[in-house]
Scaffold this active site. Sequence first.
Site: not given
Length: 232
Positions: A53, A87-89, A104, A170-171
């Site tokens: 990460y 997304n985690v961004d 998430h 986008g998934t």
Amino acid sequence: MKKIVILTGAGISAESGIKTFRDGDGLWETHRVEDVATPQAWVKDAELVLDFYNARRKQLFEVAPNSAHLALKKLEDKFDVQIITQNVDNLHERAGSSNVLHLHGLLTQARSTFDPSLIYDIGDKALKIGDKCERGSQLRPHIVWFGEAVPNIEPAAKIVSKANILMIIGTSLLVYPAAGLMYYAPVHSQKFYIDPSATDIPDVKNLTIVKEKAGTGVPRVVEQLLKGENGK
Ligand code: OAD
């Protein structure tokens, strides 16, 4: 003001240079998901998980929002916009979007392994073994790993149930519970699914499939919505 709810996945950030999860080799940045993104991985090798990460977080500061993230910000001129992202961004936030719910978790946050309500902004900082929360326990990435509950799923379902327009971008719609959120949208709401691999979704009415990359498909649909056309 009409409410637009937008569900995004890894594909919206692909053109910024962040790899999606399920392309090609079945690996995520050369790792098996079970080795880096599960509670079992954390117990087995916390250092490997932190390093993984840390690398994702470092990469995040080397990339920028793309035309799809930027177009979604523009929708706020005319609509009440809520983004719900897997997304985690933090590219939606960096594009200026005001309302972003992360299902998430977020790479730029850490949380206590003792008390999950202790969450800290860490920006681009690397997490190490020995980094502790104020109660003295190890910090972990603030990420929902496979096999863990998704605390934001209920607020997300409530938001989707109020949508006049729903955009899915986008998934692969393979990971639950996120993939089930669209079923909470009102039957008559207008819906778009923008993804080069998009296919019709059974039992979802008023759905327009836009089989295109987010970088071009999203700005086009956004322009049409802003002009008051039907977005097709
Ligand atoms: P996936 O990797 O499963 O799917 C990525 C999607 O993006 C696919 O449908 C691609 O067709 C699409 N795609 C690729 N390039 C694109 C582009 N330029 N524009 C638009 N779409 C494009 O990613 P997610 O569906 O986001 O969970 O995966 C969901 C969850 O599974 C993630 O949040 C993550 C993962 O394991 C956790 O980490 C908990």
